[in-house]
Design a protein around this motif. Structure first.
Motif, short mmCIF file in Angstrom:
data_model
loop_
_atom_site.label_atom_id
_atom_site.label_comp_id
_atom_site.label_asym_id
_atom_site.label_seq_id
_atom_site.Cartn_x
_atom_site.Cartn_y
_atom_site.Cartn_z
N GLY A 54 27.26 33.98 40.75
CA GLY A 54 27.53 35.43 40.73
C GLY A 54 26.47 36.17 41.53
N ARG A 104 34.45 38.53 26.57
CA ARG A 104 34.41 38.61 28.03
C ARG A 104 35.80 38.59 28.66
N HIS A 109 32.50 30.47 41.64
CA HIS A 109 32.06 31.29 40.48
C HIS A 109 33.17 31.35 39.44
N VAL A 168 25.27 36.07 30.11
CA VAL A 168 26.26 35.01 30.34
C VAL A 168 26.52 34.24 29.06
N VAL A 169 27.65 33.57 29.05
CA VAL A 169 28.05 32.85 27.84
C VAL A 169 27.14 31.62 27.64
N ARG A 191 33.24 28.17 37.65
CA ARG A 191 32.11 28.10 36.70
C ARG A 191 32.46 28.86 35.42
N ILE A 193 27.38 40.05 49.48
CA ILE A 193 28.00 41.37 49.66
C ILE A 193 26.99 42.34 50.28
N LEU A 204 32.94 32.72 45.60
CA LEU A 204 33.70 33.38 44.53
C LEU A 204 34.65 32.40 43.86
N GLY A 261 37.03 40.55 37.26
CA GLY A 261 36.61 39.58 38.28
C GLY A 261 37.76 39.27 39.22
N MET A 262 38.95 39.12 38.67
CA MET A 262 40.10 38.81 39.54
C MET A 262 40.40 39.97 40.49
N HIS A 294 31.84 45.31 36.63
CA HIS A 294 31.74 43.88 36.31
C HIS A 294 30.34 43.57 35.74
C1 HEM Z 1 32.42 40.22 44.17
C2 HEM Z 1 32.66 39.34 43.26
C3 HEM Z 1 31.82 38.95 42.05
C4 HEM Z 1 30.49 39.14 41.80
C5 HEM Z 1 29.45 39.79 42.71
C6 HEM Z 1 30.25 38.58 40.48
C7 HEM Z 1 29.00 38.56 39.86
C8 HEM Z 1 28.77 38.05 38.60
C9 HEM Z 1 27.46 37.84 38.03
C10 HEM Z 1 26.13 38.15 38.70
C11 HEM Z 1 27.65 37.34 36.78
C12 HEM Z 1 26.55 36.88 35.82
C13 HEM Z 1 26.43 35.36 35.75
C14 HEM Z 1 26.55 34.52 36.96
O1 HEM Z 1 25.76 34.65 37.89
O2 HEM Z 1 27.48 33.69 36.98
C15 HEM Z 1 29.08 37.24 36.55
C16 HEM Z 1 29.68 36.84 35.37
C17 HEM Z 1 31.05 36.80 35.16
N1 HEM Z 1 32.02 36.84 36.14
FE1 HEM Z 1 31.70 37.45 38.02
N2 HEM Z 1 31.42 38.10 39.97
C18 HEM Z 1 32.41 38.28 40.89
C19 HEM Z 1 33.73 37.84 40.80
C20 HEM Z 1 34.29 37.25 39.68
C21 HEM Z 1 35.57 36.60 39.61
C22 HEM Z 1 36.48 36.36 40.80
C23 HEM Z 1 35.77 36.23 38.30
C24 HEM Z 1 36.95 35.52 37.68
C25 HEM Z 1 38.19 35.73 37.90
C26 HEM Z 1 34.62 36.67 37.56
C27 HEM Z 1 34.46 36.56 36.20
C28 HEM Z 1 33.26 36.68 35.54
C29 HEM Z 1 33.09 36.60 34.11
C30 HEM Z 1 34.22 36.46 33.06
C31 HEM Z 1 31.72 36.67 33.87
C32 HEM Z 1 31.02 36.54 32.53
C33 HEM Z 1 30.92 35.02 32.32
C34 HEM Z 1 29.83 34.60 31.43
O3 HEM Z 1 29.38 35.39 30.62
O4 HEM Z 1 29.45 33.41 31.51
N3 HEM Z 1 33.72 37.23 38.43
N4 HEM Z 1 29.73 37.67 37.69
#
Ligand code: HEM
Length: 462
Positions: A65, A142, A128, A240-241, A131, A72, A125, A149-150, A230
């Motif tokens: 993430g 969450r 991610h 995070v989980v 993951r 970006i 992505l 995220g989608m 997000h």
């Molecule tokens: C521009 C796109 C995105 C950015 C910058 C971003 C960034 C992040 C970051 C920084 C986190 C914290 C933990 C980590 O580093 O994994 C995170 C968690 C998360 N992201 Fe994203 N994300 C993006 C796209 C997405 C997409 C495509 C999905 C799924 C369809 C998604 C679903 C989630 C969820 C559900 C969490 C919480 C998961 C947890 O607590 O373990 N994200 N994201």
């Protein structure tokens, strides 16, 4: 009293922040001079003071993430620089790209960084998302962040897609013509949607201007807003989980300070990503073909790589299914992933269980075999499009192959579920793996194994 934060005080200040975090103090900057602790108070608005040790372990999230965020930022920075020179008109666009590359100091490098960051971002992505799925990061609380995220993923794909046209070379012109052309097959709304996206009936000056405006204003604004939302949701869910620890005292004991433990790791990941992109872009140039020629289509003409799996599907299954029914069902299914009634909410454990891990390996193998067999069978043994002329095409080359393929996959997945006495989490995970791997195989096939007239060919023999 007003205070300045100079480099000479920054060191001790951060040391003190680290110490106060280690002691577990919960209030930021409340003792002494509040101004002196400004960075600390700001920092803890975005981050908690202490996080579970598990969340800090690199292999828990792989920093994906954060990597996406860094990419970006690189895209926004280089995009602004490119915008100073680029001209969004068909008679000037290509020349302005040549000018950026040859006449502006570091112009070629800036363009390369923008191009490679955008492409790497799509891959990061995708990873991610995997993951998050495989650590169960989409369960309550969450669920909605998965949906957000989608939406973000969709905005990033749209940015890549609109940016693809801007160089106005043969590659760009025909890739966008092919992919918007797929909309022809969508019943009722397809023609209208195509005209809206193209800004007319053909790809031309109006399309270029529209793509430019959407790429440089509408989508960046959308990405900023949805991205902030997000991050806020991640913070609100407590980070995070991680696996649940039943004992509150034990959970507290297993926490570690965000500064320096997490932030320094994030800084290292960010620096490595930036260094990688900068070096990669210095070594490998972004592609640029001849200037766009609407009268001369290259052979083969392929869609942008992130949509190319759909183009491969289109070669095998009736367009109504490959362009409409299957993508709509799959995207709907992905959106609903968090809202399925699962046996349990055991987030934080990769692949959920040992059973889930082993079933996953079978699902990968089956998806590769099924998809490869489908592609080869259709090419060499049984062409549904011509073999059943008595049936309407939408049935003979659409419904029928889809039913046969889905039926075979369903039988396999049910046998897998029974063999491993799987619960609903493990079963859904296997289905998810099966579909994801299928799309990857379709993408690889069309990207590397399709030559002239889209016939199957070895990558080195095209
Ligand atoms: C521009 C796109 C995105 C950015 C910058 C971003 C960034 C992040 C970051 C920084 C986190 C914290 C933990 C980590 O580093 O994994 C995170 C968690 C998360 N992201 Fe994203 N994300 C993006 C796209 C997405 C997409 C495509 C999905 C799924 C369809 C998604 C679903 C989630 C969820 C559900 C969490 C919480 C998961 C947890 O607590 O373990 N994200 N994201």
């Amino acid at each position: 009293m007003k205070s300045k934060i100079t480099p000479s005080v920054a060191g001790p200040l951060f040391k003190r922040i680290g110490q106060s975090v280690r002691r577990g103090s919960n209030r930021a900057g409340t003792s002494g001079d509040p101004g002196k602790y400004l960075p600390k108070t700001m920092l803890f608005h975005f981050r908690p003071r202490r996080v579970p040790e598990e969340a800090v372990r690199f292999t828990h999230t792989w920093g994906l993430g954060g990597m996406a965020f860094v990419l970006i930022m690189l895209l926004f920075g280089t995009g602004l620089l490119l915008k100073l020179v680029y001209k969004p008109f068909p008679d000037m666009a290509y020349d302005s790209i040549l000018m950026i590359q040859h006449e502006i100091r570091f112009g070629l490098w800036v363009r390369n960084v923008h191009h490679w960051s955008a492409n790497i971002l799509v891959i990061i992505l995708f990873l991610h998302m995997q993951r998050v799925f495989f650590t169960g990061g989409f369960h309550h609380p969450r669920q909605f962040n998965w949906v957000i995220g989608m939406v973000l993923f969709l905005l990033i794909l749209a940015s890549n897609f609109t940016g693809y046209l801007l160089p106005w070379d043969q590659l760009a012109y025909w890739a966008i013509t092919i992919s918007t052309g797929m909309l022809d097959y969508v019943p009722f709304l397809g023609g209208w949607l195509q005209a809206v996206i193209r800004g007319g009936t053909e790809i031309g000056p109006a399309s270029l201007l529209l793509f430019f405006a959407v790429h440089t204003a509408v989508l960046p604004a959308g990405i900023c807003m949805v991205g902030l939302f997000h991050f806020w949701r991640v913070r609100k869910a407590g980070g995070v989980v991680v696996p649940l620890v039943p004992d509150e005292e034990e959970a507290e004991r297993r926490r570690t300070p965000v500064f320096p433990d997490l932030l320094l790791r994030e800084l290292v990941v960010a620096l490595v990503v930036v260094a990688f992109v900068l070096i990669f872009s210095a070594l490998i140039n972004a592609p640029l073909d001849m200037k766009a020629n609407p009268g001369l289509s290259p052979n083969p003409a392929k869609a942008p790589w992130f949509f190319i799996g759909l183009q491969e599907l289109l070669l095998h299954v009736h367009p109504v299914f490959s362009v409409l029914v299957i993508p709509v069902l799959l995207s709907g299914g992905l959106l609903l992933v968090p809202y399925i009634n699962y046996a349990s909410n055991r987030g934080g454990i990769w692949f959920y269980s040992e059973n889930g891990r082993r079933m996953g390996i079978y699902a990968v193998a089956a998806a590769v075999l099924f998809t490869a067999a489908g592609i080869l069978g259709d090419a060499f043994f049984f062409d549904f499009t011509t073999a059943l002329p008595m049936l309407p095409p939408v049935v003979g080359s659409g419904l029928l192959p889809v039913i046969i393929f889905t039926g075979a996959a369903a039988v396999f997945l049910m046998a897998l579920k029974r063999r491993f006495s799987a619960d609903s989490n493990e079963a859904v995970q296997s289905l998810y793996i099966f579909l994801m791997v299928m799309y990857v195989v379709l993408t690889i096939t069309c990207l590397w194994f399709r030559g002239t007239d889209m016939a199957l060919a070895w990558p080195w023999g095209k």
